[in-house]
Design an enzyme around this catalytic site. Structure first.
Site, PDB file in Angstrom:
ATOM      1  N   HIS A   3       0.829  -1.200   0.000  1.00 30.41           N
ATOM      2  CA  HIS A   3       0.000   0.000   0.000  1.00 30.41           C
ATOM      3  C   HIS A   3       0.871   1.261   0.000  1.00 30.41           C
ATOM      4  CE1 HIS A   3      -4.008  -1.845   1.216  1.00 30.41           C
ATOM      5  NE2 HIS A   3      -3.169  -2.856   1.278  1.00 30.41           N
ATOM      6  N   ASP A 103      -6.152   5.828   0.572  1.00 29.21           N
ATOM      7  CA  ASP A 103      -5.946   4.402   0.345  1.00 29.21           C
ATOM      8  C   ASP A 103      -7.244   3.661   0.663  1.00 29.21           C
ATOM      9  OD1 ASP A 103      -4.901   1.890   0.001  1.00 29.21           O
ATOM     10  OD2 ASP A 103      -3.790   1.869   1.878  1.00 29.21           O
TER      11      ASP A 103
END
Length: 458
Positions: A3, A103
């Site tokens: 991520h 995210d």
């Protein structure tokens, strides 16, 4: 890292265009990133902040405990994030926040806060369009009885109701969360996120149009804007220009310290003769699984570079030694490290194949380097990614739901010898398309320019 790396790439690209960016990370990961000062030096408009995820310091934060993080984000991190954004508006020298790029796993709570404060939101996902689209179809698949996927089910039953994946998708290829009960909090999270993310003013995807175009056509109507700007790791190098600087900056996303000695070992090996084996930054395997893979590597007769993180093996005790015969055979044609500089490894001329967990970053990096894949999917989007690698794009092989030394040996010999020319032809095609997409005038290059232009207008 799966991520953090693409998010940092986005931050670098936006700062390179002159935008002010604050990179907000959890305190747990912020303190593990060791080269943030170097990034700030190269990008004066890039600033770093951290925020508590609300979990104890000793919490393992593994994939199977994602629900702990989600609960904690909503109860602890959400009010802290609200106060942080409000404080920026009141006192920050950087000015008030005009857009939040979020995210995926943090989307719900971050979007709620941003909407309260009248701030634009753009979401991102750390996986490809194919996986995103499958998550969008989960509710429909539940209604049709395809989910949950039980151990006793016909895992090879074809799923015909996901548009764009007809003739390709089987039950075993659905994301791993689909193997959980319908009431599982993590499965419910993905259902909720898939519904709420369309409230965003756009979505950034680390992919390129020529790789996932047919699926992107199904996603496009869900969002006002879809920005496909991948492969991000390669686009950063194209836009920044200086190879030395860009390679240095790419290491800033490492939560683990790479062992560069493996590069000298690779220098001693013939062209395309080495299999690189790595299962990412958080995946865990049993000792039995690791030994089966290791024996398969030895029995294949190929040279190999094997990554074994210190925390990778589940339930290992001090007396669980590696068999002597395995150690001796590895000395002859293997090299073992606890972490490797992956992009450098894949770019090395000695590497001819990548045995991977099928993480999205790893697949894109392999495509960029033109290195064919053996996929052993473990969790998350891996199952779907591996199916597309083998049957959709035909750039590798899928070793899903099995792990024995004879299968590993066969897979390696097939990739490196028996079907090599066929797979390489397909990989070379997609590698060229990836390069074209990030070059001036390419789809990802142009989509980045559109993203920057849209952000400046806010």
């Amino acid at each position: 890292m799966g991520h953090i790396k693409p998010m940092l790439n986005i931050a670098q690209l936006l700062c390179h265009a002159g935008l002010q960016v604050t990179f907000l990370n959890t305190e747990h990961n912020h303190h593990r990133l060791t080269q943030l000062q170097q990034l700030s030096t190269h990008f004066p408009t890039l600033h770093f902040e951290s925020i508590s995820d609300g979990l104890p310091k000793d919490h393992p934060r593994t994939f199977d405990l994602t629900k702990d993080m989600v609960i904690s984000f909503k109860s602890v991190t959400k009010p802290l994030f609200r106060e942080m954004l409000a404080e920026y508006s009141r006192n920050s020298d950087l000015g008030s926040v005009t857009c939040v790029i979020v995210d995926g796993i943090m989307y719900s709570f971050a979007n709620d806060v941003a909407e309260e404060l009248g701030i634009r939101v753009i979401t991102t996902r750390p996986y490809g369009a194919c996986c995103l689209w499958s998550f969008c179809c989960i509710s429909k698949l539940i209604e049709e009885g395809h989910i949950p996927v039980g151990a006793k089910e016909d895992l090879d039953q074809e799923i015909k109701t996901v548009p764009g994946m007809e003739g390709l998708l089987r039950r075993r290829d659905l994301p791993s969360v689909c193997r959980q009960p319908i009431t599982d909090p993590l499965l419910q999270l993905f259902i909720e996120e898939s519904k709420t993310m369309t409230r965003a003013s756009g979505i950034i995807l680390n992919t390129f149009d020529d790789l996932e175009g047919p699926i992107l056509c199904h996603i496009a109507p869900l969002f006002p804007n879809v920005y496909t700007i991948g492969p991000l790791n390669a686009l950063v190098k194209t836009k920044i220009g200086d190879d030395i600087i860009s390679q240095c900056l790419s290491s800033s996303s490492n939560l683990l310290e790479p062992n560069h000695n493996c590069m000298m070992w690779l220098d001693s090996k013939p062209l395309r003769s080495v299999v690189y084996v790595s299962f990412g930054s958080i995946a865990r395997v049993t000792r039995s699984q690791l030994l089966e893979i290791w024996y398969g590597l030895i029995n294949s007769g190929m040279s190999f570079l094997l990554v074994i993180r210190g925390d990778m093996i589940e339930g290992v005790k001090g007396d669980d030694m590696i068999p002597m015969e395995l150690e001796e055979a590895t000395k002859e044609r293997g090299f073992v490290v606890d972490w490797a500089p992956q992009e450098d490894v894949l770019a090395h001329s000695a590497v001819g194949g990548f045995f991977t967990h099928s993480g999205w970053n790893s697949i894109l990096e392999s495509i960029g380097a033109g290195v064919p894949l053996i996929c052993w999917p473990l969790f998350g989007d891996h199952q779907l990614n591996s199916r597309w690698v083998s049957e959709g794009w035909k750039i590798g092989l899928d070793m899903k739901d099995t792990c024995d030394r004879s299968t590993v040996e066969i897979m390696i010999k097939t990739l490196m010898k028996h079907r090599r020319e066929e797979i390489i032809r397909s990989m070379d095609r997609f590698s060229k398309l990836a390069h074209d997409s990030i070059s001036p005038g390419g789809s990802s290059y142009n989509n980045l320019e559109k993203l920057i232009e849209d952000l400046r207008r806010i």
